[in-house]
Scaffold this motif. Structure first.
Motif, PDB file in Angstrom:
ATOM      1  N   ARG A   1     -31.669  34.306   3.455  1.00  0.00           N
ATOM      2  CA  ARG A   1     -32.316  35.616   3.477  1.00  0.00           C
ATOM      3  C   ARG A   1     -31.275  36.727   3.445  1.00  0.00           C
ATOM      4  NH1 ARG A   1     -37.489  36.678   5.257  1.00  0.00           N
ATOM      5  NH2 ARG A   1     -37.634  34.684   6.342  1.00  0.00           N
ATOM      6  N   TYR A   2     -30.185  36.497   4.159  1.00  0.00           N
ATOM      7  CA  TYR A   2     -29.099  37.468   4.199  1.00  0.00           C
ATOM      8  C   TYR A   2     -27.801  36.745   3.878  1.00  0.00           C
ATOM      9  CZ  TYR A   2     -32.593  39.473   7.347  1.00  0.00           C
ATOM     10  OH  TYR A   2     -33.745  39.911   7.887  1.00  0.00           O
ATOM     11  N   ALA A   3     -26.858  37.471   3.272  1.00  0.00           N
ATOM     12  CA  ALA A   3     -25.504  36.938   3.185  1.00  0.00           C
ATOM     13  C   ALA A   3     -24.869  37.135   4.552  1.00  0.00           C
ATOM     14  CB  ALA A   3     -24.710  37.688   2.117  1.00  0.00           C
ATOM     15  N   ILE A   4     -24.333  36.057   5.121  1.00  0.00           N
ATOM     16  CA  ILE A   4     -23.799  36.142   6.476  1.00  0.00           C
ATOM     17  C   ILE A   4     -22.314  35.847   6.457  1.00  0.00           C
ATOM     18  CG2 ILE A   4     -23.869  35.105   8.785  1.00  0.00           C
ATOM     19  CD1 ILE A   4     -26.832  34.608   8.327  1.00  0.00           C
ATOM     20  N   VAL A   5     -21.549  36.706   7.140  1.00  0.00           N
ATOM     21  CA  VAL A   5     -20.118  36.464   7.299  1.00  0.00           C
ATOM     22  C   VAL A   5     -19.856  36.371   8.789  1.00  0.00           C
ATOM     23  CG1 VAL A   5     -17.804  37.251   6.771  1.00  0.00           C
ATOM     24  CG2 VAL A   5     -19.691  37.868   5.255  1.00  0.00           C
ATOM     25  N   ILE A   6     -19.215  35.283   9.220  1.00  0.00           N
ATOM     26  CA  ILE A   6     -19.003  35.100  10.643  1.00  0.00           C
ATOM     27  C   ILE A   6     -17.533  34.830  10.910  1.00  0.00           C
ATOM     28  CG2 ILE A   6     -19.787  32.688  10.372  1.00  0.00           C
ATOM     29  CD1 ILE A   6     -20.602  32.770  13.318  1.00  0.00           C
ATOM     30  N   VAL A   7     -16.989  35.585  11.873  1.00  0.00           N
ATOM     31  CA  VAL A   7     -15.621  35.329  12.337  1.00  0.00           C
ATOM     32  C   VAL A   7     -15.743  34.441  13.558  1.00  0.00           C
ATOM     33  CG1 VAL A   7     -13.667  36.374  13.517  1.00  0.00           C
ATOM     34  CG2 VAL A   7     -14.589  37.436  11.467  1.00  0.00           C
TER      35      VAL A   7
ATOM     36  N   ALA B   1     -17.472  31.647   6.777  1.00  0.00           N
ATOM     37  CA  ALA B   1     -16.774  31.720   8.059  1.00  0.00           C
ATOM     38  C   ALA B   1     -15.334  32.121   7.831  1.00  0.00           C
ATOM     39  CB  ALA B   1     -16.838  30.368   8.759  1.00  0.00           C
ATOM     40  N   PHE B   2     -14.830  33.011   8.695  1.00  0.00           N
ATOM     41  CA  PHE B   2     -13.409  33.359   8.695  1.00  0.00           C
ATOM     42  C   PHE B   2     -12.797  32.712   9.928  1.00  0.00           C
ATOM     43  CE2 PHE B   2     -14.087  37.785   6.540  1.00  0.00           C
ATOM     44  CZ  PHE B   2     -14.505  37.148   5.390  1.00  0.00           C
ATOM     45  N   ILE B   3     -11.793  31.874   9.729  1.00  0.00           N
ATOM     46  CA  ILE B   3     -11.111  31.287  10.876  1.00  0.00           C
ATOM     47  C   ILE B   3      -9.637  31.632  10.834  1.00  0.00           C
ATOM     48  CG2 ILE B   3     -12.742  29.373  11.122  1.00  0.00           C
ATOM     49  CD1 ILE B   3     -10.651  27.587   9.759  1.00  0.00           C
ATOM     50  N   GLY B   4      -8.985  31.408  11.954  1.00  0.00           N
ATOM     51  CA  GLY B   4      -7.562  31.695  12.013  1.00  0.00           C
ATOM     52  C   GLY B   4      -7.174  32.047  13.431  1.00  0.00           C
ATOM     53  N   PRO B   5      -5.872  31.975  13.739  1.00  0.00           N
ATOM     54  CA  PRO B   5      -5.426  32.306  15.090  1.00  0.00           C
ATOM     55  C   PRO B   5      -5.621  33.787  15.407  1.00  0.00           C
ATOM     56  CG  PRO B   5      -3.549  31.910  13.649  1.00  0.00           C
ATOM     57  CD  PRO B   5      -4.767  31.548  12.876  1.00  0.00           C
ATOM     58  N   SER B   6      -5.521  34.123  16.694  1.00  0.00           N
ATOM     59  CA  SER B   6      -5.711  35.528  17.104  1.00  0.00           C
ATOM     60  C   SER B   6      -4.713  36.423  16.392  1.00  0.00           C
ATOM     61  CB  SER B   6      -5.511  35.657  18.615  1.00  0.00           C
ATOM     62  OG  SER B   6      -6.493  34.935  19.279  1.00  0.00           O
ATOM     63  N   GLY B   7      -5.167  37.605  15.988  1.00  0.00           N
ATOM     64  CA  GLY B   7      -4.272  38.572  15.377  1.00  0.00           C
ATOM     65  C   GLY B   7      -3.958  38.274  13.931  1.00  0.00           C
ATOM     66  N   CYS B   8      -4.742  37.376  13.298  1.00  0.00           N
ATOM     67  CA  CYS B   8      -4.437  37.014  11.925  1.00  0.00           C
ATOM     68  C   CYS B   8      -5.081  37.966  10.925  1.00  0.00           C
ATOM     69  CB  CYS B   8      -4.896  35.594  11.639  1.00  0.00           C
ATOM     70  SG  CYS B   8      -6.693  35.445  11.682  1.00  0.00           S
ATOM     71  N   GLY B   9      -5.941  38.873  11.406  1.00  0.00           N
ATOM     72  CA  GLY B   9      -6.523  39.858  10.497  1.00  0.00           C
ATOM     73  C   GLY B   9      -7.936  39.562  10.071  1.00  0.00           C
ATOM     74  N   LYS B  10      -8.543  38.492  10.616  1.00  0.00           N
ATOM     75  CA  LYS B  10      -9.891  38.163  10.141  1.00  0.00           C
ATOM     76  C   LYS B  10     -10.924  39.190  10.592  1.00  0.00           C
ATOM     77  CE  LYS B  10     -10.376  34.696  13.826  1.00  0.00           C
ATOM     78  NZ  LYS B  10      -9.337  35.287  14.666  1.00  0.00           N
ATOM     79  N   SER B  11     -10.785  39.674  11.853  1.00  0.00           N
ATOM     80  CA  SER B  11     -11.709  40.708  12.306  1.00  0.00           C
ATOM     81  C   SER B  11     -11.470  42.029  11.576  1.00  0.00           C
ATOM     82  CB  SER B  11     -11.565  40.944  13.815  1.00  0.00           C
ATOM     83  OG  SER B  11     -12.091  39.852  14.517  1.00  0.00           O
ATOM     84  N   THR B  12     -10.203  42.317  11.336  1.00  0.00           N
ATOM     85  CA  THR B  12      -9.863  43.527  10.585  1.00  0.00           C
ATOM     86  C   THR B  12     -10.535  43.509   9.212  1.00  0.00           C
ATOM     87  OG1 THR B  12      -7.745  43.736  11.686  1.00  0.00           O
ATOM     88  CG2 THR B  12      -7.954  44.788   9.546  1.00  0.00           C
ATOM     89  N   PHE B  13     -10.445  42.356   8.551  1.00  0.00           N
ATOM     90  CA  PHE B  13     -11.048  42.255   7.221  1.00  0.00           C
ATOM     91  C   PHE B  13     -12.561  42.401   7.315  1.00  0.00           C
ATOM     92  CE2 PHE B  13     -12.766  39.739   3.674  1.00  0.00           C
ATOM     93  CZ  PHE B  13     -12.311  40.543   2.647  1.00  0.00           C
TER      94      PHE B  13
END
Lengths: 265, 434
Positions: free
Chosen positions: A210-216, A47-59
Motif C-alpha cells: 500500500r505504501y513504499a516503506i523505508v526502515i532504518v 531496510a537501511f542497516i549499518g553501524p551507528s553513525g554510518c549515515g543511514k538516518s541522515t539519508f
C-alpha cells in the motif's frame, strides 16, 4: 529540468517510487554522507542497516527533507519522488512531508487526545470536510495501525498515556492518516520490548504494497524479516544495496559480510 | 580490542577494602554528622525566613487593619432649602449635579452640629463631612426640606482616639478635646465601622477622607497598558528568536542586549520614558498610558527571556512529529510549541507583572507621584499607583496616615497574592505532560 521525463506518465509504470542520485550531506564542514545512490521500490520494504553513525538516518531524513530543520545541514545530489526533484526550488516542503510520512525512533505522540493525534494531519491539510469524514479517517488509520480494538473506547484519552508500543503504533497511524505515498521509519522498534516489536513488524508487513516503506534498523534479524531490499551503509557511504535475501546469504562485499555476521559494529 | 584486554594495567596489587576498620567507621560518622548539620542549617534558614515574613505581616496587619475602619459622628441635619439655596425642581434633570455643587452644605452641617451636638461638636467633624450630605441628597432628593440623622466622618484625631491609637495622657490631645470626646461617647453619638470610602475614593489631604481606590485603579489601568503591550511583543520576539532567527553574530548581540536590559535599574527606564513618551511624543503627564508604556519597556525583556526558556523546553520530538505530518513552521509553533510553552510563558509574565505592580522609581520620573484627588476614568487621566501612594502617605505628617499607609500595603499585597494565585492556576490548567 527539460531532460526529465514527464512524472505524470511515468509515475504509474516506473517500478521505483523514489530515486536518489549521488546524495551527499554535510553538517557544517563535516561530511556525513558521501555520494549515495539508491532506488526505492514502489511496493517494497527497504531496510537501511549499518553501524551507528554510518549515515543511514541522515539519508532517511533527506527523503522528506527533515534535514532542513537542522542548522548548518547541506544536501547535494538529486532525490526524486515520482520523477520530481524534491530539492527543486519550486518544491513545497509541507506537501512533500504529507506525501512522505515519517515515524521516529522514540514514540512522539502529541500531548493531545488519541483522536486529535490522528485528526491533526488530515485537519491541517483539509482532508475531511465534516466530523463524520474525520471519524472515518481516524478509525481507518487506527485499524490499519492495528490499534483500533485497543483504543476505540478511549479515543478522548491522552496519547501519551498509552504504552510505548501503542504510542509507536499511534505514531504510525498518525503518519497513515494523511494518506502518504512513502513511510519512512527511523529505528521504530529500538525503544520497544520484543512483543511490541513483533506487533510493529507484523504491521509493516501488512502495510507493504500500500505504501513504499523505508526502515532504518540496528536489528539485522528485523531487516531480514520485514524487508525485500536492504542497503548497508558504512562510514557515510553505501557499501551494498540489493535484495535482502542476497545481502544476508550471499553478500558481495566483505564489509557487509563482516557486519552481518557480527564481526564489528 | 582483544589485544588491549590481554595485558592487565601495571601497578601495585590491590588489597581488599576493610569496611569495618576504625578509619572507615570514623568516615561514616563524619558523613552522618555533616548530613545532620546540613539539615539543621537548612531548617534554621527556613525558620529565619519564615519569622521575618511573619514579623512583616504581623506589623502591617496590626498597623493597617484599622485603616479599613473609620469613626463617624451622628448629626441631626435639617436640609433647609433656604439655607441650601436649592429649589426641589433643581434636584432632577441634567443640571442637578451643578446645582448640588453650588449648594451651601457647609452651613447646613454647621447648624446641624450646633443644634444636635451643642458645644461638644467643636473640632469633632471632618472638614470634608459636608460631602456626605451632598451625596445623601443626590441619592434621595425627597430629603430636601426634611430633617435627618446623618453619620458623618469624624476628624482624624477623634478617629485615632476611638481606635485607641492616641495616648490620652500625651501632648497631642488637649484636655478640652478629651472631655468633649468622652461626652459624645457617653451620648452614643460615635461609632467606628467599616470604611467603605477607603475602597471607593482617591487621595485626600485629610486622612479620614483618603481612599486607596484611585491608586488601585491607576495601578490596574497601568498594568493593563503594560500587559497589552509587553505580552504580545515579548512572546512574539521570543518565538521569533527561538524558532526562526538564524544563529549568527546579530542574534547573539540581540540576546546579550535583552539579558542586559532585564538587569538595567528601573529608574533608567523612567528616564527613558520621560525622554521618549513625555518630551518627544508629548503624551499626557502622570497618565497610566505613559506609566504602562514605561513599565512595558521594563517588563518586556523578562517575558522574552522566560518565553525563550519555555519554548526551548518543548521537546524537539514534538516539532519533528508535527513537521513530519506536513505542518508548516507557523502551524508547528501555534498548534504545538506555544500551547506547551504557555504555562512557562504565563509564569514569567506574571512574575514580570508583579514586579511592574510594585515598581515606584520609574513612575516618579514620569510624574505619577502627583497628588491626585480624583479616581482616574481612563488611561490618559492623571493617576497614581499603589506603591507611589504608599510612598506618598508614608511621608505625611498627620498621624492618621500611618494606618492608611499600612492599609494600602495590605491592598497591594492582596493584589499581588491574587496575581500569583492566578499564575499558579493558569500554570496548572495548561500544564501537560509529554
Amino acid at each position: 529540468m527539460n531532460d526529465m521525463t514527464n512524472p505524470a506518465t511515468t509515475a504509474a509504470a516506473a517500478p521505483y517510487k523514489m530515486r536518489a542520485g549521488e546524495v551527499s550531506v554535510f553538517y557544517g564542514p563535516k561530511q556525513a554522507l558521501n555520494a549515495v545512490s539508491i532506488d526505492i521500490g514502489r511496493e517494497d520494504v527497504t531496510a537501511f542497516i549499518g553501524p551507528s553513525g554510518c549515515g543511514k538516518s541522515t539519508f532517511l531524513r533527506c527523503l522528506n527533507r527533515m534535514n532542513d530543520t537542522i542548522p548548518g545541514a547541506r544536501v547535494e545530489g538529486r532525490i526524486e519522488l515520482d520523477g520530481e526533484d524534491i530539492y527543486a526550488s519550486g518544491m513545497d516542503v509541507v506537501q512533500l512531508r504529507a506525501r512522505v510520512g515519517m515515524v521516529f525512533q522514540k514514540p512522539n505522540p502529541f500531548p493531545k487526545s488519541i483522536y486529535e493525534n490522528i485528526a491533526y494531519g488530515p485537519r491541517i491539510h483539509g482532508l475531511a470536510r465534516t466530523k463524520a469524514e474525520m471519524d472515518v479517517i481516524v478509525e481507518r488509520s487506527l485499524r490499519r495501525a492495528g490499534l483500533w480494538d485497543e483504543v476505540k473506547d478511549r479515543l478522548a484519552d491522552s496519547g501519551t498515556a498509552l504504552s510505548g508500543g501503542q504510542q509507536q503504533r499511534l505514531c504510525i497511524a498518525r503518519a497513515i492518516a494523511v494518506d502518504p505515498e512513502v513511510i519512512l521509519m527511523d529505528e521504530p522498534c529500538s525503544a520497544l520490548d520484543p512483543i511490541a516489536t513483533a506487533k510493529i513488524e507484523e504491521l509493516i508487513d501488512e502495510l507493504r504494497g500500500r505504501y513504499a516503506i523505508v526502515i532504518v534498523t540496528h536489528n539485522m534479524q528485523q531487516a531480514a524479516r520485514v524487508s525485500q531490499k536492504t542497503a548497508f551503509f558504512h562510514l557515510g557511504t553505501l557499501v551494498e544495496y540489493g535484495d535482502t535475501s542476497d545481502i544476508f546469504t550471499n553478500p558481495r562485499e566483505t564489509r557487509t559480510k563482516d557486519y552481518i555476521t557480527g564481526r564489528y559494529g | 580490542m582483544t589485544s588491549a584486554a590481554a595485558t592487565p594495567p601495571a601497578g601495585p596489587t590491590r588489597r581488599p577494602t576493610d569496611w569495618a576498620s576504625a578509619e572507615m567507621r570514623a568516615r561514616i560518622r563524619r558523613r552522618y554528622r555533616s548530613e545532620r548539620l546540613f539539615r539543621l542549617v537548612g531548617l534554621a534558614a527556613l525558620v529565619l525566613a519564615a519569622s521575618f515574613l511573619a514579623f512583616l505581616l504581623f506589623t502591617i496587619g496590626r498597623n493597617g487593619l484599622t485603616g479599613f475602619e473609620r469613626t463617624e459622628v451622628k448629626v441631626t441635619v435639617a436640609f433647609d432649602p433656604a439655607v441650601l439655596n436649592l429649589r426641589p425642581e433643581q434636584l432632577t434633570g441634567p443640571g442637578a449635579e451643578a446645582a448640588l455643587g453650588a449648594a451651601d452644605f457647609q452651613t447646613v452641617l454647621a447648624n446641624g452640629v450646633t443644634n444636635s451636638l451643642g458645644p461638644d461638636g467643636e473640632g469633632m467633624i471632618s472638614e470634608g463631612a459636608w460631602l456626605t450630605l451632598r451625596d445623601m441628597l443626590a441619592k434621595r432628593p425627597d430629603l430636601l426640606g426634611m430633617q435627618a440623622d446623618v453619620w458623618v466622618p469624624a476628624t482624624s484625631v477623634v478617629d485615632q482616639l476611638a481606635k485607641g491609637r492616641l495616648d490620652r495622657a500625651g501632648r497631642t490631645v488637649s484636655a478640652d478635646l478629651l472631655l468633649r470626646y468622652d461626652s459624645l461617647e457617653r451620648r452614643k453619638l460615635l461609632r467606628t465601622g467599616w470604611n467603605t470610602a477607603f475602597l471607593s475614593v482617591a487621595d485626600s489631604t485629610d486622612p479620614e477622607l483618603a481612599g486607596v481606590w484611585g491608586a488601585l485603579k491607576g495601578s490596574l489601568l497601568t498594568l493593563a497598558v503594560t500587559l497589552s503591550i509587553c505580552f504580545p511583543v515579548g512572546v512574539l520576539a521570543a518565538i521569533y528568536l527561538e524558532e526562526y532567527a538564524p544563529r549568527n553574530r546579530w542574534t547573539d548581540i540581540i540576546e546579550v542586549s535583552i539579558n542586559n536590559l532585564a538587569a538595567v535599574p528601573s529608574i533608567i527606564f523612567g528616564l527613558l520614558g520621560l525622554a521618549v513618551f513625555l518630551n518627544f511624543m508629548n503624551l499626557p503627564r502622570s497618565a497610566p498610558i505613559v506609566g504602562g508604556l514605561t513599565l512595558a519597556l521594563m517588563t518586556m525583556p523578562v517575558i522574552v527571556i522566560a518565553g525563550r526558556v519555555a519554548i526551548k523546553a518543548v521537546p524537539p520530538s514534538i516539532r519533528d512529529g508535527a513537521l513530519a505530518v506536513g505542518a508548516s513552521p507557523v502551524q508547528v509553533v501555534f498548534h504545538h510549541v506555544l500551547p506547551l510553552a504557555l504555562p512557562g510563558i504565563l509564569t514569567g509574565t506574571i512574575i514580570g507583572m508583579s514586579r511592574a505592580l510594585g515598581e515606584t522609581a520609574p513612575l516618579l520620573l514620569i510624574g505619577m507621584r502627583a497628588f491626585v484627588a480624583d479616581v482616574p476614568a481612563g488611561v490618559t487621566q492623571p493617576a497614581t499607583v499603589l506603591p507611589v501612594q504608599i510612598y506618598l502617605w508614608s511621608d505625611e505628617v498627620a498621624r492618621g496616615f500611618v494606618e492608611k499607609t499600612s492599609a494600602a500595603i495590605i491592598v497591594l499585597l492582596m493584589v499581588l497574592l491574587l496575581m500569583n494565585g492566578l499564575a499558579i492556576y493558569l500554570r496548572n490548567k495548561f500544564e501537560r505532560r509529554w
